[in-house]
Design a protein around this motif. Structure first.
Motif, mmCIF file in Angstrom:
data_model
loop_
_atom_site.group_PDB
_atom_site.id
_atom_site.type_symbol
_atom_site.label_atom_id
_atom_site.label_comp_id
_atom_site.label_asym_id
_atom_site.label_seq_id
_atom_site.Cartn_x
_atom_site.Cartn_y
_atom_site.Cartn_z
ATOM 1 N N ILE A 1 0.870 -1.170 0.000
ATOM 2 C CA ILE A 1 0.000 0.000 0.000
ATOM 3 C C ILE A 1 0.910 1.224 0.000
ATOM 4 C CG2 ILE A 1 -1.764 1.280 1.275
ATOM 5 C CD1 ILE A 1 -2.484 -1.540 2.523
ATOM 6 N N VAL A 2 0.684 2.114 -0.959
ATOM 7 C CA VAL A 2 1.530 3.299 -1.072
ATOM 8 C C VAL A 2 0.652 4.534 -1.128
ATOM 9 C CG1 VAL A 2 3.396 4.429 -2.349
ATOM 10 C CG2 VAL A 2 3.180 1.923 -2.430
ATOM 11 N N GLU A 3 1.027 5.535 -0.337
ATOM 12 C CA GLU A 3 0.374 6.841 -0.405
ATOM 13 C C GLU A 3 1.355 7.808 -1.057
ATOM 14 O OE1 GLU A 3 -1.776 10.290 2.280
ATOM 15 O OE2 GLU A 3 -0.655 8.707 3.292
ATOM 16 N N PHE A 4 0.917 8.432 -2.131
ATOM 17 C CA PHE A 4 1.739 9.384 -2.864
ATOM 18 C C PHE A 4 1.224 10.800 -2.625
ATOM 19 C CE2 PHE A 4 1.757 5.476 -5.387
ATOM 20 C CZ PHE A 4 3.106 5.284 -5.616
ATOM 21 N N GLU A 5 2.156 11.740 -2.553
ATOM 22 C CA GLU A 5 1.811 13.157 -2.576
ATOM 23 C C GLU A 5 2.450 13.720 -3.839
ATOM 24 O OE1 GLU A 5 2.050 17.298 -0.004
ATOM 25 O OE2 GLU A 5 3.027 15.497 0.779
ATOM 26 N N THR A 6 1.619 14.205 -4.742
ATOM 27 C CA THR A 6 2.135 14.744 -5.995
ATOM 28 C C THR A 6 2.481 16.220 -5.824
ATOM 29 O OG1 THR A 6 -0.061 15.357 -6.819
ATOM 30 C CG2 THR A 6 0.749 13.152 -7.379
ATOM 31 N N LEU A 7 3.336 16.703 -6.696
ATOM 32 C CA LEU A 7 3.633 18.132 -6.742
ATOM 33 C C LEU A 7 2.396 18.868 -7.231
ATOM 34 C CD1 LEU A 7 7.194 17.946 -8.326
ATOM 35 C CD2 LEU A 7 6.628 18.471 -5.936
ATOM 36 N N GLU A 8 2.281 20.122 -6.872
ATOM 37 C CA GLU A 8 1.135 20.939 -7.289
ATOM 38 C C GLU A 8 0.998 20.884 -8.815
ATOM 39 O OE1 GLU A 8 -2.190 22.774 -6.455
ATOM 40 O OE2 GLU A 8 -0.740 22.403 -4.848
ATOM 41 N N GLY A 9 -0.212 20.536 -9.282
ATOM 42 C CA GLY A 9 -0.502 20.489 -10.714
ATOM 43 C C GLY A 9 -0.121 19.184 -11.398
ATOM 44 N N ALA A 10 0.561 18.273 -10.713
ATOM 45 C CA ALA A 10 1.034 17.030 -11.342
ATOM 46 C C ALA A 10 0.069 15.860 -11.172
ATOM 47 C CB ALA A 10 2.404 16.650 -10.776
ATOM 48 N N GLU A 11 -0.945 16.030 -10.335
ATOM 49 C CA GLU A 11 -1.836 14.898 -10.039
ATOM 50 C C GLU A 11 -2.524 14.300 -11.260
ATOM 51 O OE1 GLU A 11 -5.823 13.819 -7.553
ATOM 52 O OE2 GLU A 11 -4.587 15.419 -6.771
ATOM 53 N N PRO A 12 -3.108 15.082 -12.167
ATOM 54 C CA PRO A 12 -3.783 14.464 -13.321
ATOM 55 C C PRO A 12 -2.843 13.578 -14.147
ATOM 56 C CG PRO A 12 -4.434 16.760 -13.128
ATOM 57 C CD PRO A 12 -3.309 16.550 -12.158
ATOM 58 N N GLU A 13 -1.638 14.046 -14.408
ATOM 59 C CA GLU A 13 -0.677 13.240 -15.179
ATOM 60 C C GLU A 13 -0.268 11.999 -14.392
ATOM 61 O OE1 GLU A 13 3.594 13.553 -17.513
ATOM 62 O OE2 GLU A 13 2.882 15.285 -16.366
ATOM 63 N N PHE A 14 -0.026 12.172 -13.095
ATOM 64 C CA PHE A 14 0.354 11.035 -12.259
ATOM 65 C C PHE A 14 -0.751 9.975 -12.259
ATOM 66 C CE2 PHE A 14 0.383 8.775 -8.214
ATOM 67 C CZ PHE A 14 1.659 8.237 -8.241
ATOM 68 N N LEU A 15 -2.001 10.401 -12.101
ATOM 69 C CA LEU A 15 -3.125 9.461 -12.113
ATOM 70 C C LEU A 15 -3.209 8.703 -13.434
ATOM 71 C CD1 LEU A 15 -6.009 11.332 -10.280
ATOM 72 C CD2 LEU A 15 -5.061 9.098 -9.689
ATOM 73 N N ARG A 16 -3.057 9.409 -14.534
ATOM 74 C CA ARG A 16 -3.114 8.770 -15.854
ATOM 75 C C ARG A 16 -2.031 7.703 -15.968
ATOM 76 N NH1 ARG A 16 -0.220 9.153 -20.065
ATOM 77 N NH2 ARG A 16 0.895 11.028 -19.439
ATOM 78 N N ILE A 17 -0.809 8.045 -15.583
ATOM 79 C CA ILE A 17 0.314 7.115 -15.671
ATOM 80 C C ILE A 17 0.106 5.936 -14.718
ATOM 81 C CG2 ILE A 17 2.790 6.857 -15.209
ATOM 82 C CD1 ILE A 17 3.020 9.865 -16.106
ATOM 83 N N MET A 18 -0.348 6.206 -13.500
ATOM 84 C CA MET A 18 -0.522 5.142 -12.507
ATOM 85 C C MET A 18 -1.635 4.177 -12.907
ATOM 86 S SD MET A 18 0.615 3.655 -9.875
ATOM 87 C CE MET A 18 1.737 4.826 -9.141
ATOM 88 N N GLN A 19 -2.722 4.680 -13.450
ATOM 89 C CA GLN A 19 -3.812 3.806 -13.877
ATOM 90 C C GLN A 19 -3.358 2.905 -15.029
ATOM 91 O OE1 GLN A 19 -6.631 7.099 -14.217
ATOM 92 N NE2 GLN A 19 -7.945 6.038 -12.744
ATOM 93 N N ASP A 20 -2.575 3.450 -15.946
ATOM 94 C CA ASP A 20 -2.023 2.647 -17.038
ATOM 95 C C ASP A 20 -1.069 1.584 -16.477
ATOM 96 O OD1 ASP A 20 -1.424 2.167 -19.980
ATOM 97 O OD2 ASP A 20 0.581 2.696 -19.232
ATOM 98 N N HIS A 21 -0.221 1.991 -15.540
ATOM 99 C CA HIS A 21 0.726 1.064 -14.915
ATOM 100 C C HIS A 21 -0.011 -0.065 -14.185
ATOM 101 C CE1 HIS A 21 4.176 -0.438 -12.722
ATOM 102 N NE2 HIS A 21 3.612 -0.118 -11.581
ATOM 103 N N ALA A 22 -1.069 0.276 -13.476
ATOM 104 C CA ALA A 22 -1.847 -0.740 -12.760
ATOM 105 C C ALA A 22 -2.426 -1.760 -13.732
ATOM 106 C CB ALA A 22 -2.964 -0.064 -11.950
ATOM 107 N N GLN A 23 -3.019 -1.290 -14.821
ATOM 108 C CA GLN A 23 -3.628 -2.212 -15.788
ATOM 109 C C GLN A 23 -2.568 -3.084 -16.467
ATOM 110 O OE1 GLN A 23 -7.064 -2.669 -16.189
ATOM 111 N NE2 GLN A 23 -6.148 -4.516 -17.042
ATOM 112 N N ARG A 24 -1.454 -2.493 -16.833
ATOM 113 C CA ARG A 24 -0.377 -3.275 -17.462
ATOM 114 C C ARG A 24 0.166 -4.331 -16.501
ATOM 115 N NH1 ARG A 24 2.866 -0.662 -21.906
ATOM 116 N NH2 ARG A 24 1.569 1.036 -22.666
ATOM 117 N N THR A 25 0.316 -3.963 -15.234
ATOM 118 C CA THR A 25 0.808 -4.921 -14.246
ATOM 119 C C THR A 25 -0.153 -6.096 -14.130
ATOM 120 O OG1 THR A 25 1.960 -3.177 -13.027
ATOM 121 C CG2 THR A 25 1.498 -5.214 -11.827
#
Length: 124
Positions: free
Chosen positions: A10-34
């Protein structure tokens, strides 16, 4: 039946201001690929933390991964995509808090119907 020594991450991430939408997109893709690529990954969920009133907490994302065993976790870390993934994600993060745990109650591995148990009564 053998038991699975499942490992949860279980990981809790804190994104930099304004980076959350890109981080979410990348993480959701990473989750599905995994999930698609790694047989030992049993679950990979991406969550958006909320406050007591149900409002999304800005710049916070959580993931919940479940692996069949420690070997599956090690295989995940050795996946060739991981180094490129880290290079892309790390600049988007202010912090991360990672917890690793084992389930207290072990589940029996599901094997389905054995060939010796097949007969006409199993037909739908």
């Amino acid at each position: 039946m053998p038991h699975l020594p499942e490992v949860a991450i279980i990981v809790e991430f804190e994104t930099l201001e304004g980076a959350e939408p890109e981080f979410l997109r990348i993480m959701q893709d990473h989750a599905q690929r995994t999930l698609d690529e790694e047989e030992g990954c049993l679950r990979f969920e991406v969550y958006k933390p909320i406050d007591e009133d149900g409002a999304p907490i800005p710049n916070r994302v959580m993931i919940d991964e479940l692996y069949a065993d420690q070997a599956a976790v090690e295989s995940h870390h050795l996946n060739p995509r991981m180094s490129a993934f880290r290079l892309i994600v790390d600049p988007l993060l202010k912090s991360r808090k990672r917890l690793v745990a084992r389930a207290i109650a072990e589940r029996e591995m599901e094997q389905g119907i054995l060939p010796s148990e097949l007969n006409a009564a199993n037909d739908d």
